[in-house]
Design a protein around this motif. Structure first.
Motif, PDB file in Angstrom:
ATOM      1  N   ALA A 173       0.832  -1.214   0.000  1.00 44.73           N
ATOM      2  CA  ALA A 173       0.000   0.000   0.000  1.00 44.73           C
ATOM      3  C   ALA A 173       0.866   1.265   0.000  1.00 44.73           C
ATOM      4  N   GLU A 174       1.965   1.225   0.787  1.00 42.93           N
ATOM      5  CA  GLU A 174       2.860   2.391   0.808  1.00 42.93           C
ATOM      6  C   GLU A 174       3.511   2.621  -0.550  1.00 42.93           C
ATOM      7  N   LYS A 175       3.911   1.489  -1.179  1.00 43.53           N
ATOM      8  CA  LYS A 175       4.507   1.597  -2.509  1.00 43.53           C
ATOM      9  C   LYS A 175       3.510   2.156  -3.530  1.00 43.53           C
ATOM     10  N   GLU A 176       2.255   1.716  -3.422  1.00 43.05           N
ATOM     11  CA  GLU A 176       1.216   2.210  -4.331  1.00 43.05           C
ATOM     12  C   GLU A 176       1.035   3.720  -4.182  1.00 43.05           C
TER      13      GLU A 176
ATOM     14  N   VAL B 245       3.312   5.886  -3.170  1.00 44.40           N
ATOM     15  CA  VAL B 245       4.479   6.562  -3.763  1.00 44.40           C
ATOM     16  C   VAL B 245       4.387   6.560  -5.280  1.00 44.40           C
ATOM     17  N   GLU B 246       4.025   5.402  -5.873  1.00 47.07           N
ATOM     18  CA  GLU B 246       3.929   5.307  -7.335  1.00 47.07           C
ATOM     19  C   GLU B 246       2.803   6.188  -7.877  1.00 47.07           C
ATOM     20  N   ALA B 247       1.678   6.238  -7.132  1.00 47.16           N
ATOM     21  CA  ALA B 247       0.553   7.070  -7.572  1.00 47.16           C
ATOM     22  C   ALA B 247       0.943   8.548  -7.567  1.00 47.16           C
ATOM     23  N   ARG B 248       1.701   8.951  -6.552  1.00 44.80           N
ATOM     24  CA  ARG B 248       2.129  10.347  -6.503  1.00 44.80           C
ATOM     25  C   ARG B 248       3.118  10.668  -7.617  1.00 44.80           C
ATOM     26  N   LYS B 249       3.985   9.676  -7.922  1.00 45.29           N
ATOM     27  CA  LYS B 249       4.928   9.910  -9.006  1.00 45.29           C
ATOM     28  C   LYS B 249       4.224   9.943 -10.364  1.00 45.29           C
ATOM     29  N   ALA B 250       3.280   9.032 -10.557  1.00 48.23           N
ATOM     30  CA  ALA B 250       2.591   8.934 -11.852  1.00 48.23           C
ATOM     31  C   ALA B 250       1.549  10.017 -12.055  1.00 48.23           C
ATOM     32  N   ALA B 251       1.155  10.693 -10.992  1.00 52.92           N
ATOM     33  CA  ALA B 251       0.116  11.737 -11.113  1.00 52.92           C
ATOM     34  C   ALA B 251       0.632  12.864 -12.000  1.00 52.92           C
ATOM     35  N   PRO B 252      -0.102  13.227 -13.056  1.00 51.44           N
ATOM     36  CA  PRO B 252       0.350  14.303 -13.944  1.00 51.44           C
ATOM     37  C   PRO B 252       0.327  15.646 -13.212  1.00 51.44           C
ATOM     38  N   GLU B 253       1.208  16.513 -13.671  1.00 55.76           N
ATOM     39  CA  GLU B 253       1.229  17.858 -13.096  1.00 55.76           C
ATOM     40  C   GLU B 253      -0.075  18.569 -13.423  1.00 55.76           C
ATOM     41  N   PRO B 254      -0.560  19.390 -12.511  1.00 55.20           N
ATOM     42  CA  PRO B 254      -1.828  20.080 -12.774  1.00 55.20           C
ATOM     43  C   PRO B 254      -1.739  20.938 -14.028  1.00 55.20           C
ATOM     44  N   LYS B 255      -2.683  20.689 -14.939  1.00 55.70           N
ATOM     45  CA  LYS B 255      -2.687  21.428 -16.204  1.00 55.70           C
ATOM     46  C   LYS B 255      -3.148  22.862 -15.985  1.00 55.70           C
ATOM     47  N   LEU B 256      -2.738  23.698 -16.945  1.00 53.99           N
ATOM     48  CA  LEU B 256      -3.169  25.093 -16.905  1.00 53.99           C
ATOM     49  C   LEU B 256      -4.662  25.137 -17.216  1.00 53.99           C
TER      50      LEU B 256
END
Length: 505
Positions: free
Chosen positions: A348-351, A353-364
């Motif tokens: 769960a902790e790894k998920e 971390v990976e979700a935060r890394k894979a989350a796209p930067e907020p678009k304009l």
């Protein structure tokens, strides 16, 4: 006596013969008149016979002929009226173009007069500075001449040596030697000062000459502009005088133009309101989508955190059970449960971390993009290109348009009416997106959005862009019609802007 009697008899005989001749002539004349009368009767009979030979038209045919003639007259009158209206419309257009040119000439003349006033003030300042510089030069020249006379009087080496060695003590001798050096330096400085002052005077004189030359050039230009203005005003008066004779036609043309322009403006207003409503809905939808994504992401992270907390609790419980286990089997089973709970926690902790890394930067967001484009558009105020290719004439400016001498001609405009050369095109004034291409009975309307700013181009016979297309500055939007006249409007959402303040001329 006999001779006289004979002459009398001869004369009498001659008179009788002439009288008989006259009688015969008078008798013959009626005969000729009778023959002529007979001839007239015969010709009249022939005419009557020929007239009787032509059949008379029926009443229906006569009515049809009359109706045909009336319709021909009406068609000819309509043709003359159309030609008159076309001629009057062209003259009105020429008057409006000339009116705008006269206004532009007046602004140019006012600007020239302002520049001339500034140059005159500058010339006065330069004159006063020259007077001061001349006075300073005279003073420096006098000081320099005085020092030169002193040096000339004491030019001999013996005099200098006598001046030094006649000192009462060494200290005074040193001061005299230093004085001589300083005086020589002072003399050189005075010479340099005189040169510098002369150079300053020459520079000021050159600046004064250039300023006067510039003023003369501006005066000549102003005079030419005034002459051109006078010619244009004379020409305008002639045109106005010719149009005043056709006041009824002018009034009908103006009423028709105002009606057509009101319909066009109403269409543009409706299109802009639709665009604003659509854009607001798009921004709101984008905002809701972003909020929904944020909520979903937050819920997923909360779920993972709960899984981690639950796994930690099970792991701690299993380790405690292993610690207090009474035999090896219970201890082993508790260790296995603790290991599974630890693996689940780490997963769960790894998920997370990976979700935060894979989350796209907020678009304009759309609103932010519009703000950026709007700021770029606003920073180019006064620098935008003309929305028409090639040479052009301003037929009607923004706001109220009134012609001198024609108080009844009052045309208001929400934009800029431009007349180009045959084959001219409308072009985009800034980067943006085509939001609407609308076909009217008299041409096309193209709307381009530049953030919160909207440019509107109307009067095109054909278009070369489509709705949703990205366009660049100076990109062609379409060809103008046969009149080569287009209308250009500029808006900040619903606020009307004066295009002349935004365009580069």
């Amino acid at each position: 006596m006999k001779k006289i009697c004979f002459l009398l008899m001869v004369l009498m005989c001659f008179g009788l013969s002439s009288a008989q001749q006259r009688k015969t002539q008078t008798r013959r004349k009626p005969a000729t008149t009778q023959t002529q009368a007979k001839k007239k009767k015969t010709t009249a009979k022939k005419k009557t016979t020929t007239k009787k030979a032509v059949p008379r038209k029926s009443e229906k045919e006569q009515l049809q002929d009359r109706r045909k003639k009336i319709s021909q007259n009406i068609a000819a009158q309509k043709k003359r009226q159309v030609e008159l209206e076309r001629n009057v419309k062209k003259r009105m257009q020429d008057v409006l173009v000339l009116n705008n040119e006269i206004s532009e000439k007046r602004r140019t003349i006012d600007s020239i007069n302002s520049d001339i006033t500034n140059l005159s003030a500058h010339i006065e300042v330069l004159d006063s500075q020259l007077v001061i510089l001349h006075q300073e030069l005279v003073e420096r020249q006098e000081r320099y001449a005085k020092s030169m006379r002193y040096m000339y009087r004491n030019r001999k080496v013996e005099n200098k040596l006598m001046f030094v060695f006649s000192a009462k003590n060494v200290n005074q001798m040193y001061r005299r030697m230093r004085f001589m050096k300083e005086y020589a330096t002072y003399q050189r400085a005075q010479g340099e000062a005189v040169k510098q002052k002369q150079a300053q005077i020459e520079n000021k004189q050159e600046e004064l000459r250039n300023t006067k030359s510039e003023k003369t050039t501006l005066l000549n230009r102003g005079e030419r502009e005034k002459q051109t203005l006078e010619k244009q005003q004379t020409e305008q008066k002639k045109m106005v005088a010719s149009l005043q004779k056709e006041q009824k036609t002018v009034a009908s043309i103006i009423a028709q133009q105002q009606k057509e322009e009101a319909e066009l403006d109403a269409r543009i207003e409706r299109l802009i309101q639709e665009e604003i409503a659509r854009e607001k809905a798009r921004i709101e939808a984008e905002k809701r989508r972003q909020e929904e994504l944020a909520r979903k992401k937050k819920a997923e992270e909360e779920a993972r955190k709960r899984r981690i907390a639950e796994a930690k609790a099970r792991e701690a419980k299993a380790r405690e059970e292993a610690r207090i286990a009474r035999n090896e089997a219970e201890k082993k089973a508790a260790h296995e449960r603790a290991k599974r709970a630890e693996e689940e926690r780490k997963t769960a902790e790894k998920e997370i971390v990976e979700a935060r890394k894979a989350a796209p930067e907020p678009k304009l967001m759309a609103a932010d993009a519009d703000a950026k484009l709007s700021g770029s558009f606003a920073s180019n105020k006064g620098k935008l290109p003309m929305p028409i290719t090639g040479p052009y004439q301003v037929v009607r400016g923004f706001g109220s348009n009134v012609v001198d001498g024609m108080s009844h001609v009052h045309l208001s405009s929400k934009g800029l009416h431009l007349k180009g050369q045959p084959g001219a095109s409308a072009r985009c004034v800034f980067d943006g997106e085509v939001t609407k291409v609308y076909a009217t009975g008299k041409g096309y309307i193209v709307m381009v959005r530049h953030g919160k700013y909207i440019s509107v181009y109307s009067g095109m016979a054909s278009v070369s862009v489509a709705a949703g297309q990205k366009v660049k500055t100076n990109q062609a939007l379409g060809k103008l019609g046969s009149t080569n006249i287009m209308q250009f409007q500029l808006r900040n959402w619903t606020e009307l802007l004066n295009p002349m303040l935004w365009l580069r001329r």
